[in-house]
Scaffold this motif. Structure first.
Motif, PDB file in Angstrom:
ATOM      1  N   TYR A   1     -17.199 -18.768  25.942  1.00 45.55           N
ATOM      2  CA  TYR A   1     -17.572 -20.101  26.385  1.00 45.55           C
ATOM      3  C   TYR A   1     -16.383 -20.584  27.220  1.00 45.55           C
TER       4      TYR A   1
ATOM      5  N   TYR B   1     -11.213 -28.417  32.877  1.00 42.00           N
ATOM      6  CA  TYR B   1     -10.882 -29.814  32.663  1.00 42.00           C
ATOM      7  C   TYR B   1      -9.921 -30.254  33.772  1.00 42.00           C
TER       8      TYR B   1
ATOM      9  N   ILE C   1     -22.081 -27.988  17.586  1.00 34.19           N
ATOM     10  CA  ILE C   1     -22.262 -27.278  18.853  1.00 34.19           C
ATOM     11  C   ILE C   1     -21.117 -26.308  19.043  1.00 34.19           C
ATOM     12  N   ARG C   2     -21.442 -25.021  19.071  1.00 38.99           N
ATOM     13  CA  ARG C   2     -20.408 -24.007  19.196  1.00 38.99           C
ATOM     14  C   ARG C   2     -19.663 -24.109  20.519  1.00 38.99           C
ATOM     15  N   ALA C   3     -20.395 -24.381  21.568  1.00 38.83           N
ATOM     16  CA  ALA C   3     -19.791 -24.423  22.905  1.00 38.83           C
ATOM     17  C   ALA C   3     -19.505 -25.846  23.330  1.00 38.83           C
ATOM     18  N   GLY C   4     -19.265 -26.712  22.376  1.00 43.63           N
ATOM     19  CA  GLY C   4     -19.044 -28.109  22.706  1.00 43.63           C
ATOM     20  C   GLY C   4     -17.724 -28.353  23.407  1.00 43.63           C
ATOM     21  N   GLU C   5     -17.787 -29.130  24.487  1.00 44.96           N
ATOM     22  CA  GLU C   5     -16.562 -29.473  25.194  1.00 44.96           C
ATOM     23  C   GLU C   5     -15.771 -30.499  24.391  1.00 44.96           C
ATOM     24  N   LEU C   6     -14.489 -30.560  24.696  1.00 46.31           N
ATOM     25  CA  LEU C   6     -13.604 -31.503  24.043  1.00 46.31           C
ATOM     26  C   LEU C   6     -13.579 -32.817  24.816  1.00 46.31           C
TER      27      LEU C   6
ATOM     28  N   LYS D   1     -18.811 -26.349  32.224  1.00 46.21           N
ATOM     29  CA  LYS D   1     -18.678 -25.242  31.277  1.00 46.21           C
ATOM     30  C   LYS D   1     -19.721 -24.170  31.546  1.00 46.21           C
TER      31      LYS D   1
ATOM     32  N   ASN E   1     -15.337 -32.695  14.872  1.00 47.41           N
ATOM     33  CA  ASN E   1     -14.100 -31.928  14.758  1.00 47.41           C
ATOM     34  C   ASN E   1     -13.024 -32.750  15.473  1.00 47.41           C
TER      35      ASN E   1
ATOM     36  N   ASN F   1     -14.756 -32.900  19.265  1.00 44.29           N
ATOM     37  CA  ASN F   1     -15.996 -32.325  19.772  1.00 44.29           C
ATOM     38  C   ASN F   1     -17.011 -32.279  18.630  1.00 44.29           C
TER      39      ASN F   1
ATOM     40  N   PHE G   1     -14.527 -23.258  30.147  1.00 42.04           N
ATOM     41  CA  PHE G   1     -14.495 -24.663  30.514  1.00 42.04           C
ATOM     42  C   PHE G   1     -13.441 -24.906  31.603  1.00 42.04           C
TER      43      PHE G   1
END
Lengths: 115, 114
Positions: free
Chosen positions: A32, A36, B98-103, A49, B32, B94, A34
């Motif tokens: 995964y 920023y 959601i495993r692929a969750g953005e921060l 992402k 989290n 986050n 990303f």
């Protein structure tokens, strides 16, 4: 172990020119990925992402990134740079490690867009 | 919508003094939570993360500690600050589900230890 590399400390482009900020990664399993952005004395803001599917991901402010599995890269791009794009850009990878999912950041690339 | 608040924004403390940085998240539940430190305006180092109340994981041995007394509150502390504790501290959250969750990051707290 997962890792992220941003090989350029700084990228300089002229306003109106295309820009690329490079990122390569290493992670077990499906990554995964990303991007920023951080403006001076501010927190990081999420741009885009990649989870799965189309290798070209579109994000905020006209940015996009291309996932390349064979080259383990996730470069950030924009067709026409603006002076206001000048900032610090971070690539990050989120993967499964002992203890759960962790997000690891690259060292950052400073983008300067000259008018 | 969700928001994250971090304070104080700026702090100047003498060596040996205590520290408390606070972070709260609104508009979500059971997030989290993370504390990062950014030195010299570059890379981020994960200091602590928490998946629930009272659950803290430390990533690096150091002079700092973290606590999560409430679901959406995360506190970074020190009993005695060192010069090397100076830096820009960022709180983030986050979605746990959601495993692929953005921060999502707070605006940061700049700590200078003199």
């Amino acid at each position: 172990a997962q890792s992220v590399a941003q090989p350029e400390d700084q990228v300089n482009v002229a306003e109106g020119n295309p820009l690329t900020v490079k990122c390569t990664y290493s992670v077990s399993g499906n990554p995964y990925l990303f991007w920023y952005v951080q403006y001076p004395n501010r927190g990081l803001q999420f741009l885009l992402k990649y989870i799965t599917g189309d290798n070209l991901v579109k994000g905020s402010y006209g940015f996009e990134a291309e996932f390349n599995k064979s080259q383990t890269s996730f470069h950030l791009k924009k067709p026409s740079a603006l002076v206001s794009d000048s900032a610090l850009y971070f690539c990050a990878v989120r993967g499964l490690v002992t203890g759960g999912f962790k997000t690891i950041f690259g060292a950052g690339t400073r983008l300067f867009v000259k008018a | 919508s969700q928001t994250i608040h971090q304070w104080p924004a700026t702090l100047v403390q003498p060596v040996g003094s205590p520290l408390s940085l606070e972070c709260t998240v609104e508009g979500t539940s059971n997030p989290n939570l993370y504390w990062y430190r950014q030195a010299a305006g570059r890379g981020l180092q994960l200091l602590f993360y928490s998946v629930g109340i009272g659950q803290i994981s430390s990533e690096v041995p150091q002079n700092l500690s973290a606590s999560r007394p409430q679901d959406r509150q995360f506190i970074l502390s020190s009993k005695k600050l060192l010069l090397s504790d100076s830096g820009f501290y960022l709180c983030a959250w986050n979605r746990a589900e959601i495993r692929a969750g953005e921060l999502f990051f707070g605006e940061g707290s700049r700590l200078t230890v003199l």
